[in-house]
Design a protein around this motif. Structure first.
Motif, PDB file in Angstrom:
ATOM      1  N   TYR A 190     -70.351 -26.192 -17.655  1.00 28.18           N
ATOM      2  CA  TYR A 190     -71.782 -25.886 -17.528  1.00 28.18           C
ATOM      3  C   TYR A 190     -72.053 -24.878 -16.405  1.00 28.18           C
ATOM      4  CZ  TYR A 190     -72.139 -29.880 -14.175  1.00 28.18           C
ATOM      5  OH  TYR A 190     -72.005 -30.762 -13.139  1.00 28.18           O
ATOM      6  N   GLN A 191     -71.015 -24.140 -16.070  1.00 31.97           N
ATOM      7  CA  GLN A 191     -71.206 -22.962 -15.222  1.00 31.97           C
ATOM      8  C   GLN A 191     -71.723 -23.283 -13.825  1.00 31.97           C
ATOM      9  OE1 GLN A 191     -70.745 -19.330 -16.095  1.00 31.97           O
ATOM     10  NE2 GLN A 191     -69.238 -20.564 -17.165  1.00 31.97           N
ATOM     11  N   CYS A 192     -71.269 -24.380 -13.236  1.00 27.91           N
ATOM     12  CA  CYS A 192     -71.761 -24.724 -11.910  1.00 27.91           C
ATOM     13  C   CYS A 192     -71.118 -23.868 -10.827  1.00 27.91           C
ATOM     14  CB  CYS A 192     -71.542 -26.205 -11.605  1.00 27.91           C
ATOM     15  SG  CYS A 192     -69.817 -26.649 -11.321  1.00 27.91           S
ATOM     16  N   GLY A 193     -69.902 -23.386 -11.111  1.00 24.66           N
ATOM     17  CA  GLY A 193     -69.273 -22.488 -10.145  1.00 24.66           C
ATOM     18  C   GLY A 193     -68.460 -23.174  -9.067  1.00 24.66           C
ATOM     19  N   LYS A 194     -68.229 -24.481  -9.191  1.00 27.25           N
ATOM     20  CA  LYS A 194     -67.437 -25.168  -8.163  1.00 27.25           C
ATOM     21  C   LYS A 194     -66.004 -24.629  -8.133  1.00 27.25           C
ATOM     22  CE  LYS A 194     -66.658 -29.706  -6.117  1.00 27.25           C
ATOM     23  NZ  LYS A 194     -66.996 -31.117  -6.131  1.00 27.25           N
ATOM     24  N   SER A 230     -65.080 -21.534  -8.671  1.00 28.18           N
ATOM     25  CA  SER A 230     -65.053 -20.261  -7.957  1.00 28.18           C
ATOM     26  C   SER A 230     -65.341 -20.457  -6.474  1.00 28.18           C
ATOM     27  CB  SER A 230     -66.092 -19.318  -8.551  1.00 28.18           C
ATOM     28  OG  SER A 230     -65.967 -19.322  -9.947  1.00 28.18           O
ATOM     29  N   ALA A 231     -66.130 -21.503  -6.177  1.00 26.36           N
ATOM     30  CA  ALA A 231     -66.463 -21.780  -4.785  1.00 26.36           C
ATOM     31  C   ALA A 231     -65.235 -22.222  -4.010  1.00 26.36           C
ATOM     32  CB  ALA A 231     -67.537 -22.860  -4.714  1.00 26.36           C
ATOM     33  N   ALA A 241     -60.521 -16.284  -5.299  1.00 20.92           N
ATOM     34  CA  ALA A 241     -61.642 -15.732  -6.071  1.00 20.92           C
ATOM     35  C   ALA A 241     -62.089 -14.381  -5.510  1.00 20.92           C
ATOM     36  CB  ALA A 241     -62.805 -16.719  -6.086  1.00 20.92           C
ATOM     37  N   TYR A 242     -61.984 -14.224  -4.195  1.00 19.55           N
ATOM     38  CA  TYR A 242     -62.459 -12.985  -3.567  1.00 19.55           C
ATOM     39  C   TYR A 242     -61.684 -11.771  -4.050  1.00 19.55           C
ATOM     40  CZ  TYR A 242     -58.384 -12.680  -0.508  1.00 19.55           C
ATOM     41  OH  TYR A 242     -57.116 -12.540  -0.046  1.00 19.55           O
ATOM     42  N   ALA A 243     -60.454 -12.009  -4.523  1.00 21.09           N
ATOM     43  CA  ALA A 243     -59.616 -10.879  -4.921  1.00 21.09           C
ATOM     44  C   ALA A 243     -59.639 -10.643  -6.425  1.00 21.09           C
ATOM     45  CB  ALA A 243     -58.176 -11.134  -4.454  1.00 21.09           C
ATOM     46  N   SER A 259     -64.780 -14.054 -11.338  1.00 21.71           N
ATOM     47  CA  SER A 259     -64.533 -15.355 -10.717  1.00 21.71           C
ATOM     48  C   SER A 259     -64.128 -16.321 -11.835  1.00 21.71           C
ATOM     49  CB  SER A 259     -65.780 -15.846  -9.990  1.00 21.71           C
ATOM     50  OG  SER A 259     -66.789 -16.180 -10.918  1.00 21.71           O
ATOM     51  N   ARG A 310     -65.307 -18.997 -12.839  1.00 18.11           N
ATOM     52  CA  ARG A 310     -66.467 -19.404 -13.644  1.00 18.11           C
ATOM     53  C   ARG A 310     -66.777 -18.359 -14.702  1.00 18.11           C
ATOM     54  NH1 ARG A 310     -71.311 -17.581 -13.688  1.00 18.11           N
ATOM     55  NH2 ARG A 310     -70.912 -16.404 -11.797  1.00 18.11           N
ATOM     56  N   ARG A 311     -66.689 -17.087 -14.331  1.00 14.20           N
ATOM     57  CA  ARG A 311     -67.009 -16.025 -15.291  1.00 14.20           C
ATOM     58  C   ARG A 311     -65.922 -15.924 -16.362  1.00 14.20           C
ATOM     59  NH1 ARG A 311     -68.294 -10.707 -12.213  1.00 14.20           N
ATOM     60  NH2 ARG A 311     -68.992 -10.020 -14.268  1.00 14.20           N
TER      61      ARG A 311
END
Lengths: 198, 284, 663
Positions: free
Chosen positions: A30-34, A36-37, A42-44, A48, A50-51
């Motif tokens: 459900y695309q919460c992004g945990k 990627s968090a 993820a920064y590289a 991310s 999630r995407r």
């Protein structure tokens, strides 16, 4: 930016392929992004995690199979253990790498893919990872880029002086069995792709 | 109670992590833990196999588990990566269809009843006769990413805040400092291919350890060790700050407390020499 | 020979569009004992019912079969129609030609028609063996028990009491008030929670029809709707509440300090204590686990030497302390029960990645309420726990223990989005220099003035909403580093915060499933009580006479809990408006001549309706309490000697149905 055309038939096909390969229900995301968090890398990445999951949901195969993220992922499993929807995201990343190779995509992180290939070649040949050979053939075989090759070779003297590099290859008596395992796995993969049912 | 184990050293013990393997052998000898090296053991496939082929990633470690099954002993592992792969294989093989397929691949009859233990789990049940207290030593325990997770596969310890290594170092008299980077990733297998990223991630770990006030980082994984120790010079170049943080295997720490010498424990092989720090803290 | 009439309904095209009704009617005419057959567009309509009535009278029918929709829909309607013709209403059988036939076999009209004929044939065979059944009348005890003294229970108790009925309000804690008494302000109007709640609490205390029993819980139930017999376990307070004046001298003298439950550990209390200054009843109670005197008694038993303490007893001006007081069981009769056991907040120690409670400045939303409350541990000054400084950067984290399968909590707690908006607004009101960030997944602000309120937090108070679930909090010196992703931007973000507030979700109070088991009502996998129907019977349970209110059923806000409490009260007063209750006659019977007294039936009965009975010859047999029996039939299936039978569904009737298919 581009406009993405989303059609049911195409999106469904790729989604199902990823779900089949990974044994994960990606529509649960459900695309919460945990993911990627918490992802240390993820920064590289260009997308991310999630995407990446979103792109799979929409069936955007080219978009996701050509991204750097699937190669930068090191399977540390941070995302998988914390996902509130209990999706093994690391396993999805793994599946995307395999699908990407199968479909003949040129890996967005060529060196990473090369490293894994060289690593497995060494194991198939020796039964164990022979680090000296690994570094040498990865760096000197022109498989990595010039920059990483030089960087890797520059490590060698220090490693050798600290005794961190064995000069003789490992002597694993199980090497023949390992060779057979590689052959058998290839045979089974072949059976699958040539359309034969198991 | 000391027992007998089928010992799976892992490839790095023959080269980059020789000091981990040697200190393991010495410590286990001292404690009366019998390690019987699995005859003809081969690579678990580490991160590369499960990055590219799922079946191969289960079949390779199963070959080793099968060899251990014939020895009828639980498997003792020291490398966190190998531990993860062996555990993952056992987990996957609970599915009878997968077990049958993998048995077809390795041409053996593996039953999947072999227990896999990390040396930390074995030492956790041991009483260690401390001969040399490490009481002036303040350390942070770094478990790395895959030793403790996923818990449903490893059943190792708490996923987010494991304690097993902290308990061990406390038993040796050292102070283990609570910090937030116990299970953060060091960059793992990207060492050769994306060294810049490894240096970013390992830098974060080193900085956090320094801020926590640690004299050294204690590790249980050769990959973590090589990224944090061997790369420290390069990390300094990339990020402009020198950590000077010794990275020590937990087996070496146990060895010190048992009175083993720094030569026996091969501290000379470290890129960041821990001996000056150990001397300053009165450990050696 | 019976005289059976068969009435077939087209239900518009619902049945008639699939089933060939004329053919069914033709077949019915040939069935044994059928003397009259008729079809109708809508049997349930006024004229349809009249036709049934007239046909019964005109043709001297003594049994009726109606082929129509499910009996769940119209059985009552048709029973009335049959009764109006002078027949016993139970001499009726319904063949379900809609849900069991036309709706599920719309693709095959031919076979649907055959099935309809068979369904009617079975109903005819069954109804021919029906007997007249007569409901019983039982008296109603017009007293209500309300379990739980939060706002929902308070509302239910007041509404029932104001209707003129006696109420006993049982509360587990030493005071009523529930969660609402711990809150500072309420959304979206920012009313002071205590200011609107405490008058209601006082009303409860002063109401002539309400008796309040605190430190108490229900331990046993017997009986049935209108006639429950309840055991209430009242734990000893060790203080005589009829004498205690609530002066508080004991609290100042007590030497013990232990974390206060009411202030969620943010302040200490004494071992003899009144939870908060507005507590109702305003009486002290001794926490025997921590009290020096009781620790002395325990130590003495174990042969250890610990100094005694009885300072509260010595100093109490009213001489109200009673160390010797024992727990007691109070047995009372009630006609109805309202369960309003409320909720607690999720324990965030389950989140190792957020520190499992190791970081002092990572607090729960309810702890922040206490920090903001003027009567709280900091007298309303917002000071972070670690160093008592004013936090300037505050991060809110939504869905902690909500929408997280990983933590076994798949549901949305509903109130958190709104209270986060409220708390972030209040932080700004307290200190204009505070910057709040809210990590959310979705903003769920459905409700009157709710969305406007959440918007106001953003555009008037400058609260920054970031869409994403955070993954980790790390203590870094005096700061807490919060790792998240701004999923709208698609980038990882980190925020160095002074304080982090976890919006912990709603979960049922401890003991909810145990109470549900005692009361024999259902609860779900999350331990919330289950309504009789989620839409149409939201305050009833499957057990007659037991009603639900508030968060015991699921997450809800204050106005909903109040409305729910009132709704439950109406159900209770409606029940009490009658002097007697009619019981369903379709219950189990035991043929006591053949019963061997094994009592296997009593063991399986989910309603405790079967008890042993000693006959005059000394033989023990099973006996059914018809008021408790719900007619589920478990005893019939269990009985080895075949002597249990269900009226209206006897073995003979069911067998006749099956046999009719082979003819």
């Amino acid at each position: 930016m581009t406009t993405t055309t989303v059609t049911p038939s195409v999106s469904r096909e790729f989604l199902l392929e990823v779900q089949q390969q990974s044994q994960q229900n990606i529509l649960r995301c459900y695309q919460c992004g945990k993911c990627s968090a918490g992802c240390p890398l993820a920064y590289a990445m260009d997308l991310s995690p999630r995407r990446v999951m979103r792109a799979v949901q929409l069936g955007l195969a080219d978009y996701v199979l050509g991204c750097t993220s699937i190669w930068i992922c090191v399977s540390c499993e941070t995302c998988s253990v914390r996902c509130p929807r209990e999706i093994d995201i690391a396993r999805v990343m793994e599946s995307l790498r395999m699908i990407s190779i199968d479909k003949g995509f040129s890996p967005a992180e060529k060196e990473v893919e090369t490293f894994h290939r060289v690593f497995l070649d060494v194991i198939e040949k020796r039964g164990r990872a022979f680090e000296t050979e690994l570094v040498a053939s990865y760096s000197m075989g022109g498989l990595g880029t010039l920059k990483t090759s030089i960087a890797n070779i520059s490590l060698l003297p220090g490693m050798i002086s600290k005794g961190k590099m064995a000069l003789a290859p490992p002597n694993a008596s199980g090497v023949d069995e390992v060779k057979k395992i590689f052959a058998k796995v290839r045979e089974i993969e072949q059976r699958k792709t040539s359309g034969g049912s198991e | 109670m000391p027992g007998a184990y089928a010992y799976y050293p892992g490839c790095t013990q023959e080269s980059s992590a020789k000091e981990y393997g040697e200190s393991t052998k010495l410590v286990c000898e001292e404690l009366g833990i019998e390690l019987h090296e699995i005859d003809g053991w081969t690579c678990c496939g580490a991160s590369s196999a499960h990055t590219t082929n799922h079946l191969l990633s289960v079949a390779l470690p199963t070959r080793d588990l099968q060899a251990a099954q014939e020895m009828d002993m639980p498997v003792a592992v020291i490398c966190a990566m190998c531990y993860s792969r062996l555990k993952y294989a056992s987990h996957e093989l609970r599915d009878p269809k997968t077990l049958a397929l993998v048995n077809e691949v390795i041409e053996k009859d593996f039953q999947n009843t072999t227990q896999v233990l990390h040396l930390l789990e074995i030492l956790d049940k041991e009483r260690i006769p401390v001969r040399k207290s490490l009481k002036r030593l303040k350390v942070v325990c770094y478990y790395g990413c895959i030793l403790a997770r996923p818990k449903k596969v490893t059943q190792f310890d708490d996923e987010e805040n494991p304690q097993i290594m902290d308990r061990l170092v406390s038993n040796l008299g050292a102070t283990s400092i609570d910090w937030g980077f116990k299970t953060e990733c060091c960059g793992a297998s990207l060492t050769l291919s994306r060294r810049d990223l490894v240096r970013d991630l390992s830098h974060r770990v080193l900085v956090a350890a320094k801020q926590a006030g640690a004299d050294c980082i204690v590790v249980a994984c050769p990959m973590c060790h090589s990224n944090l120790d061997m790369q420290q010079e390069g990390i300094a170049q990339q990020h402009g700050d020198q950590a000077d943080m010794p990275i020590i295997y937990f087996t070496q720490l146990v060895g010190l407390s048992l009175g083993l010498s720094t030569e026996q424990l091969m501290f000379d092989r470290h890129f960041v020499d821990p001996r000056p720090m150990l001397r300053e803290k009165g450990v050696i | 020979m019976a005289r059976i009439g068969v009435f077939l309904c087209y239900c518009g095209t619902n049945i008639g569009g699939v089933v060939n009704i004329p053919r069914v009617a033709e077949a019915a005419k040939a069935m044994p004992e059928v003397v009259f057959v008729q079809d109708n567009k809508y049997t349930c309509s006024e004229p349809g019912q009249l036709e049934i009535r007239n046909a019964i009278v005109d043709n001297s029918l003594d049994r009726v079969v109606i082929g129509c929709c499910s009996p769940r829909m119209h059985e009552k309607t048709y029973r009335k129609a049959v009764e109006s013709a002078g027949l016993n209403p139970y001499l009726l059988e319904i063949a379900n030609l809609r849900e069991h036939c036309s709706w599920v076999h719309g693709d095959d009209k031919e076979r649907a028609t055959s099935k309809a004929i068979e369904l009617v044939k079975m109903a005819v065979a069954k109804v021919s063996r029906h007997e007249s059944l007569f409901p019983k009348e039982v008296p109603v005890t017009k007293r209500a028990l309300v379990i739980g003294g939060g706002v929902a229970g308070i509302q239910a108790a007041l509404d029932i009491a104001n209707s003129g009925y006696e109420v006993v309000l049982v509360e587990k804690q030493p005071t009523i008030g529930g969660r609402m008494s711990q809150l500072d302000k309420t959304f979206p109007t920012l009313d002071c929670s205590a200011c609107i709640l405490t008058p209601k609490m006082v009303d409860v205390a002063q109401h002539p029809n309400i008796r309040l029993i605190t430190c108490a819980q229900v331990s046993k139930i017997k009986g049935f709707v209108g006639n429950f017999e309840i055991d209430i376990l009242r734990r000893a307070k060790k203080v005589d509440e009829t004498i205690c004046t609530g002066c508080g001298v004991c609290m100042t003298k007590c030497l013990v300090r232990t974390p206060s439950e009411f202030d969620l550990g943010m302040r200490d209390r004494s071992a003899i204590y009144i939870p908060f200054p507005q507590a109702i009843p305003l009486k002290a109670v001794i926490d025997t686990e921590h009290c020096g005197h009781f620790q002395y008694l325990k130590a003495r038993q174990e042969g250890k030497d610990v100094p005694d303490c009885n300072i509260c007893q010595q100093t109490c001006p009213a001489e109200a302390v009673r160390y010797e007081e024992e727990d007691e069981i109070i047995t009372e009769r009630f006609g109805a029960i309202v369960v309003a056991t409320g909720f607690k907040t999720f324990d965030h120690s389950a989140y190792g990645e957020f520190g499992s409670g190791r970081y002092p400045d990572v607090i729960s939303s309810l702890q922040l309420e206490r920090l903001m409350s003027a009567s709280g541990p900091t007298s309303g000054e917002i000071l972070r726990p670690s160093d008592k400084t004013h936090p300037k950067t505050v991060v809110f984290v939504s869905c902690v223990g909500s929408r997280d399968d990983n933590k076994g909590r798949s549901y949305c707690s509903k109130i958190c989005c709104m209270y986060m908006a409220k708390q972030s607004i209040m932080l700004k009101e307290h200190d204009p220099d505070v910057q709040s960030y809210i990590f959310y997944i979705d903003i769920r602000a459905g409700g009157k003035d709710f969305d406007e309120f959440a918007q106001r937090a953003q555009d008037e108070y400058g609260v920054l909403y970031l869409r994403g679930r955070i993954s980790k909090i790390v203590q870094d010196g005096k700061k807490l580093i919060v790792y998240g992703e701004d999923s709208l931007l698609g980038h990882p973000v980190q925020i160095p915060a002074d304080m982090v507030v976890l919006a912990t979700g709603v979960e049922p109070n401890d003991g909810a499933p145990e109470l549900a088991q005692i009361l024999n009502v259902s609860y779900d996998t999350h331990n919330f009580f289950v309504e009789a129907h989620p839409k149409l019977r939201p305050v009833e349970t499957q057990t007659d006479g037991i009603f639900l209110a508030g968060c015991a059923v699921g997450p809800r806000d204050i106005p909903e809990s109040v409305a729910h409490g009132s709704a439950a009260a109406v159900k209770v007063t409606a029940l009490f408006s009658r002097d007697t209750l009619t019981t369903d006659p379709m219950v189990s019977t035991i043929d006591q001549m053949r019963c061997v007294g094994c009592l296997a039936c009593a063991e399986v009965c989910p309603f405790n309706a079967i008890e042993p009975q000693v006959l005059r010859d000394g033989r023990v047999v099973a006996s059914v309490n018809e008021s408790l029996c719900k007619g589920c039939g478990l005893c019939v299936a269990t009985c080895r000697s075949g002597c249990a039978n269900l009226k209206g569904f006897t073995l003979q009737q069911l067998l006749a149905e099956v046999n009719s298919l082979w003819r």
